[in-house]
Design a protein around this motif. Structure first.
Motif, PDB file in Angstrom:
ATOM      1  N   ILE A 292       2.214   4.730  -2.902  1.00  0.00           N
ATOM      2  CA  ILE A 292       2.282   6.055  -2.210  1.00  0.00           C
ATOM      3  C   ILE A 292       3.847   6.882  -2.454  1.00  0.00           C
ATOM      4  O   ILE A 292       2.791   8.352  -2.728  1.00  0.00           O
ATOM      5  CB  ILE A 292       1.286   6.272  -0.920  1.00  0.00           C
ATOM      6  CG1 ILE A 292      -0.074   5.569  -1.270  1.00  0.00           C
ATOM      7  CG2 ILE A 292       1.344   8.080  -0.174  1.00  0.00           C
ATOM      8  CD1 ILE A 292      -0.699   5.563   0.555  1.00  0.00           C
TER       9      ILE A 292
ATOM     10  N   PHE B 148       0.637  -1.095  -0.508  1.00  0.00           N
ATOM     11  CA  PHE B 148      -0.187   0.311   0.451  1.00  0.00           C
ATOM     12  C   PHE B 148       0.973   0.959  -0.047  1.00  0.00           C
ATOM     13  O   PHE B 148       0.506   2.484  -0.972  1.00  0.00           O
ATOM     14  CB  PHE B 148      -0.530  -0.373   1.499  1.00  0.00           C
ATOM     15  CG  PHE B 148      -1.972   1.464   1.581  1.00  0.00           C
ATOM     16  CD1 PHE B 148      -3.322   1.075   0.189  1.00  0.00           C
ATOM     17  CD2 PHE B 148      -1.592   2.070   2.193  1.00  0.00           C
ATOM     18  CE1 PHE B 148      -3.774   2.537   0.554  1.00  0.00           C
ATOM     19  CE2 PHE B 148      -2.475   3.311   2.892  1.00  0.00           C
ATOM     20  CZ  PHE B 148      -3.742   3.348   1.678  1.00  0.00           C
TER      21      PHE B 148
ATOM     22  N   PRO C  48      -5.960   8.217   0.671  1.00  0.00           N
ATOM     23  CA  PRO C  48      -6.012   7.251   1.227  1.00  0.00           C
ATOM     24  C   PRO C  48      -5.064   7.336   2.384  1.00  0.00           C
ATOM     25  O   PRO C  48      -5.796   6.086   3.565  1.00  0.00           O
ATOM     26  CB  PRO C  48      -5.266   6.186  -0.072  1.00  0.00           C
ATOM     27  CG  PRO C  48      -4.477   7.301  -0.853  1.00  0.00           C
ATOM     28  CD  PRO C  48      -4.746   8.628  -0.445  1.00  0.00           C
ATOM     29  N   LEU C  49      -3.997   7.610   2.906  1.00  0.00           N
ATOM     30  CA  LEU C  49      -3.747   7.685   4.265  1.00  0.00           C
ATOM     31  C   LEU C  49      -4.748   7.910   5.450  1.00  0.00           C
ATOM     32  O   LEU C  49      -5.196   7.174   6.773  1.00  0.00           O
ATOM     33  CB  LEU C  49      -2.251   8.276   4.097  1.00  0.00           C
ATOM     34  CG  LEU C  49      -1.520   7.074   3.300  1.00  0.00           C
ATOM     35  CD1 LEU C  49      -0.078   8.268   3.361  1.00  0.00           C
ATOM     36  CD2 LEU C  49      -0.316   6.776   3.812  1.00  0.00           C
TER      37      LEU C  49
ATOM     38  N   ILE D 246      -7.472   8.125   5.062  1.00  0.00           N
ATOM     39  CA  ILE D 246      -9.067   7.291   5.218  1.00  0.00           C
ATOM     40  C   ILE D 246      -8.857   5.889   6.191  1.00  0.00           C
ATOM     41  O   ILE D 246      -9.494   5.968   6.684  1.00  0.00           O
ATOM     42  CB  ILE D 246      -9.478   6.508   3.441  1.00  0.00           C
ATOM     43  CG1 ILE D 246      -9.931   8.086   2.531  1.00  0.00           C
ATOM     44  CG2 ILE D 246     -10.137   5.416   3.433  1.00  0.00           C
ATOM     45  CD1 ILE D 246      -9.892   7.556   1.195  1.00  0.00           C
ATOM     46  N   GLY D 247      -7.537   5.636   5.716  1.00  0.00           N
ATOM     47  CA  GLY D 247      -7.039   4.241   6.123  1.00  0.00           C
ATOM     48  C   GLY D 247      -7.331   5.083   8.035  1.00  0.00           C
ATOM     49  O   GLY D 247      -7.210   4.190   8.389  1.00  0.00           O
TER      50      GLY D 247
ATOM     51  N   VAL E 149      -3.913  12.758  -4.176  1.00  0.00           N
ATOM     52  CA  VAL E 149      -3.160  11.542  -4.745  1.00  0.00           C
ATOM     53  C   VAL E 149      -3.215  10.594  -2.953  1.00  0.00           C
ATOM     54  O   VAL E 149      -3.130   9.267  -3.027  1.00  0.00           O
ATOM     55  CB  VAL E 149      -3.267  10.811  -5.672  1.00  0.00           C
ATOM     56  CG1 VAL E 149      -2.544   9.756  -6.090  1.00  0.00           C
ATOM     57  CG2 VAL E 149      -3.867  11.937  -6.279  1.00  0.00           C
ATOM     58  N   CYS E 150      -2.181  10.941  -2.952  1.00  0.00           N
ATOM     59  CA  CYS E 150      -0.860   9.999  -1.847  1.00  0.00           C
ATOM     60  C   CYS E 150      -1.576  10.584  -0.331  1.00  0.00           C
ATOM     61  O   CYS E 150      -1.687   9.266   0.404  1.00  0.00           O
ATOM     62  CB  CYS E 150       0.325  10.290  -1.705  1.00  0.00           C
ATOM     63  SG  CYS E 150       1.520  10.712  -2.997  1.00  0.00           S
TER      64      CYS E 150
END
Lengths: 476, 494
Positions: free
Chosen positions: B103, B99, B461-462, B464-465, B457-458
């Protein structure tokens, strides 16, 4: 009286090399300079034939009334030594040509040195051992000073000769003491002799002489100077075939001629001390070097120290490790010296580490190959050298040589400092002027050695089985 | 034989690296200083493909089965084999790796200005070795992957790092190597004693108490450097400060986790008595790490260094949780590793965003970012809070569980760790206040632009995680429960 079959098994390849060498002398005398170019191919082919000769009948035999005795263990070393000598010879071709030194004597000297290697590996008697050692040494002295017009080469040859003669003297003195106290010169007689202080003295002196030949500290002083001064292809030879052979001979003498528990205890202590000093001298000595050849000289001292750890572990544990480790070292070394030989610019060879600067920028594949070799000689994972070091760890632990392992770890870390510096210079620094292309043999050797280092790392199994079988023959 | 999915995940990035190298050398481009972003896109594609394959692996994984799954075995030499296999612990860390790598690569777009091909190749090779570490079920194989990863990281720091990159890369390499070689000696000893380096066999092999002590120490030497624990943490701030942003992300996100992974996979199951014996020592070291690193972080003037020290502190929670020998503590430690992987990676990216614009990491150069970069400020706030351990973020779950676990083992250790939580709030909020709030004093800050699409974009996701695992921690716990219990069962049974 003469068992021709046994003679062939024990000494056939050497007889072949002697004949080839003499034929070369004749050809040189008859053809003169016309033989110069051909002689390199001639020599290399002879050495390869000799290697195949040995490999076809690895079981060996006893011949000449017990003066010579071969078995899988020494034959393994012979094959590696002959092949590396052949490659070193072919790599010399272009270099000598450029320096106006392309003379047939060179290949003949390599052949005769290899005969010396063969004799000392086959010997089962102090007399033949000494003959072999001296044949190798005398050829080596001449080779070291082969670049007659170069002051450094002449100096290297002289230094090597004076110190080498001293070492030979010590070796001979030790042998005479051993003979005097054991009442015989064959390994079997020595092994059966009553242990005593005289025999011990003789053994220590012999170890001293042999330690010089493998450039183990504190008998290492000649190594950096000779490595730096002697012509690079000669050093490529010195660093491979004779090193492999001398270490194996060292092991054979200690394992076969001094196997009694008491003697074992004694020489294990001495070898341990030599190993520790070599590892430390090699690691620290190389840290501040700026000349690549000197650095490789110190690196070889450290690596011989690792090899000696395997010897100190005794025949049962150390023999296989020694073969694997030394083979890995030879493969990596010959490639690295190929790297040294490719450092050619307009105006001649360069040797300083900083000249490698930024090699990765203009020759990435070549830089990658060199890095693999550096990683291998450093004993880092992903290359054959790691398995060599792993085998030594295994041997030393089995034999309970804990202090040696601690020093081995520490010196490996220190040594990695300078191997890393090489990688750094190659990959990180700004590019220096590009090297000129050198002949295909040199470049080919570098790539081949790098490939072999990786391939033998992944597919090591048959190789280690072979080494294991060779080592097992020594114990029986 | 089934499809070797683990080898596929492991070696797909390597295949990508080889392909990129081949194409580049066939294209014959020698002008290495021209930046061709297509290479980077290729790298991103390969790393995303790896992520997808690892998702396939996740779906094939049976989380109720405590044994190693998807095992592959090929003889290598002697008794040593190429043996791969995963349990919940490894699966979660492999996913973290696959993952974070895309990134990190995307984050490099535009900020790496020279030798892009080598950069991408080094990253992909590094990914192979990192995944290999978590898959290997043979100690020697594990060691090979563990060590081999040093070289690409060394090159990444050494070539694309900051001013003192050479010093930092050497320090990083040699520190780690020293620890690892002692571990190698221990591995060889275990191999000789048990006649095999197979992890499953060694887990069931009982070493004598005396031998365990030494073996434990040798392994600890390696993992403690890797984690890193006080007092062998000093390479980390140097390495982080000098490494390029993406390098820091991987270093903090994945490489540090190898230490915790090693402790859980080898030290506890294989040397239960010694682990018991050294529990007080590890507790003391962990609490010192938490308190000391937090205090040091407070005094930093360099943003990256601050986050690096905060990593040391957060890794202290991991060791605390692991050595509590309770289910809740071990689960918390695993969770903390994953959560820290996301949060610290994100924080390094956050620093990277402003570093790319201002080329300084000095806290004093900033101030007032909120009025020019509102989206940035919000994301920064989220990750700051996550790093502090605010409920609702994943940072909270990891810290609270490790502390509860530690509390069951030692009240004092938990109390010391709680102190660290307070300190972490102090230094993180100080950092946030000084960079984001306040008046704009530096004219350069006045013209800053907010985060662009690439950076979103980087970071998104982090983010959200971080929130997802903060709200639904069971997503991870379900995955790792059986392996945590198995480790503890082996502790008790051994």
């Amino acid at each position: 009286m003469f068992d021709l079959h046994a003679m062939n098994l024990a000494f056939g390849s050497e007889i072949f090399l002697i004949v080839a060498g003499l034929a070369g002398v004749l050809a040189g005398a008859l053809l003169g300079d016309k033989f110069n170019t051909l002689s390199f191919r001639f020599g290399a082919v002879s050495l390869v034939i000799a290697a195949i000769w040995v490999a076809l009948a690895p079981q060996g035999a006893v011949a000449f009334g017990g003066l010579l005795a071969t078995g899988p263990f020494v034959n393994f070393a012979k094959v590696v030594a002959y092949l590396s000598a052949a490659i070193a010879l072919m790599m010399a071709d272009g270099f000598l040509g450029r320096h106006g030194l392309k003379r047939y004597e060179y290949s003949l000297l390599i052949i005769f040195a290899s005969v010396g290697i063969g004799v000392m590996l086959s010997s089962a008697n102090l007399m033949t051992l000494y003959l072999g050692v001296e044949t190798l040494s005398l050829s080596s002295y001449v080779l070291a000073s082969f670049h007659r017009d170069s002051q450094r080469s002449a100096e290297a040859g002289l230094k090597y000769f004076v110190l080498g003669a001293l070492a030979s003297g010590l070796l001979l003195y030790g042998m005479s003491l051993v003979y005097g106290f054991a009442g015989g010169t064959s390994y079997a007689e020595i092994a059966a002799a009553e242990p005593g202080i005289g025999l011990l003295f003789g053994m220590v002196l012999m170890i001293t002489g042999l330690a010089f030949k493998v450039s183990a500290a504190p008998m290492h002083v000649w190594t950096p100077d000779v490595y730096e001064g002697a012509p690079s292809p000669v050093v490529a030879f010195f660093a491979t075939a004779p090193k492999m052979a001398s270490m194996v001979v060292f092991a054979v003498i200690l394992y076969v001629a001094f196997p009694q528990p008491e003697a074992f205890k004694n020489w294990q202590l001495i070898i341990s001390i030599i190993a520790i000093t070599s590892m430390l001298v090699g690691a620290f000595g190389a840290l501040l070097q700026t000349n690549l050849k000197r650095l490789l000289g110190y690196s070889s001292i450290a690596n011989m120290g690792y090899g000696l750890v395997a010897i100190a572990a005794g025949a049962e544990y150390g023999a296989q490790a020694l073969l694997i480790f030394m083979s890995a070292y030879v493969v990596a070394s010959i490639g690295l010296f190929g790297g040294v030989l490719s450092m050619h610019r307009e105006g001649g060879m360069v040797e300083s580490i900083s000249e490698l600067s930024g090699l990765a920028r203009y020759r990435p594949a070549f830089a990658m190959a060199l890095s693999v070799l550096i990683i291998s000689v450093a004993g880092f994972p992903l290359a054959f050298g790691f398995l060599g070091k792993l085998a030594i760890f295994e041997a030393a632990l089995s034999a309970g040589l804990i202090p040696l392992i601690v020093v081995l770890v520490l010196s490996s870390v220190i040594a990695f400092g300078y191997y890393l510096r090489l990688i750094l210079v190659i990959w990180v620094n700004e590019p220096a002027a590009p090297f000129e292309k050198v002949d295909g043999w040199v470049t080919g050797t570098v790539f081949l050695a790098a490939l072999a280092s990786i391939a033998l790392f992944i597919f090591v199994s048959p190789f280690s089985d072979l080494a294991g079988a060779a080592a097992a023959s020594l114990i029986l | 034989m089934d499809f070797p999915i683990l080898s596929a995940v492991t070696f797909l990035p390597l295949a990508g690296a080889v392909l990129i190298m081949l194409v580049r050398s066939l294209a014959g481009s020698t002008s290495e200083d021209t930046v061709d972003n297509r290479v980077l896109y290729c790298g991103v594609v390969f790393s995303i493909a790896t992520f997808l394959v690892s998702l396939v692996m996740l779906f094939g994984f049976d989380r109720d089965n405590p044994a190693y799954q998807m095992t592959e075995q090929i003889d290598w030499f002697s008794e040593i084999s190429y043996k791969m296999g995963v349990d919940g612990l490894s699966v979660s860390l492999i996913l973290l790796t696959t993952f974070l790598t895309p990134i990190a690569l995307i984050a490099s777009l535009g900020s790496i200005q020279h030798r892009l091909t080598e950069y991408v190749v080094a990253f992909l090779i590094l990914e192979t070795f990192m995944i290999g570490v978590f898959c290997a079920l043979d100690l020697i194989l594990f060691y090979v992957f563990f060590e081999a990863g040093l070289i690409p990281m060394f090159i990444i720091i050494g070539v694309w790092g900051g001013v003192d990159r050479i010093y930092a890369s050497f320090k990083f390499f040699l520190y780690t190597l020293l620890g690892s070689l002692f571990m190698l000696a221990a591995i060889v000893y275990m191999y000789l004693s048990a006649g095999s380096s197979d992890v499953v066999i060694l887990e069931n092999f009982e070493f004598g108490t005396g031998a365990q002590t030494w073996l434990w120490l040798a392994f600890f030497a390696s993992f403690a450097v890797k984690l890193p624990m006080w007092p062998v943490h000093t390479w980390l701030p140097d390495a982080h400060v000098q490494a390029p942003t993406a390098g820091s992300v991987i270093l903090a996100g994945v490489l540090l986790k190898m230490g915790g992974y090693g402790l859980l996979r080898f030290s506890l199951p294989m040397f239960p008595d010694a682990s018991e014996l050294f529990q007080p020592m590890v507790f003391v070291l962990s609490v010192i790490a938490i308190v000391y690193a937090s205090l040091v972080a407070w005094r930093q003037t360099d943003m990256k260094k601050l986050i690096a020290y905060s990593s040391v502190a957060h890794m202290g929670f991991v060791t605390l949780g692991i050595f509590s020998f309770t289910e809740i503590g071990v689960q918390g430690a695993v969770f903390q590793m994953l959560s820290h992987g996301l949060i610290s990676g994100a924080l390094f990216l956050i620093v990277g965003v402003v570093y790319d614009r201002m080329h300084t990491r000095e806290i004093s150069a900033y101030g007032g970012l909120v009025s020019r970069m509102p989206i940035y400020a919000s994301l920064f706030m989220l990750f700051t809070m996550a790093n502090v351990g605010l409920p609702g973020t994943s940072g909270f779950v990891g810290e609270i569980l490790t502390m509860v676990g530690a509390f069951q083992a030692s009240t004092w250790a938990a109390a010391g760790a709680a102190l660290g939580v307070i300190f972490s709030a102090i230094y993180m909020l100080t950092l946030y206040r000084r960079t984001v709030f306040g008046e704009i004093t530096n004219p350069d800050v006045d013209v800053l632009k907010d985060v662009n699409f690439k950076e979103l974009v980087c970071l998104v996701p982090l983010a959200i995680g971080t929130l997802l695992f903060g709200v639904m921690p069971n997503l991870i716990f379900d995955l790792t429960r059986e392996s945590s219990l198995r480790v503890l069962a082996m502790m008790a049974g051994g």
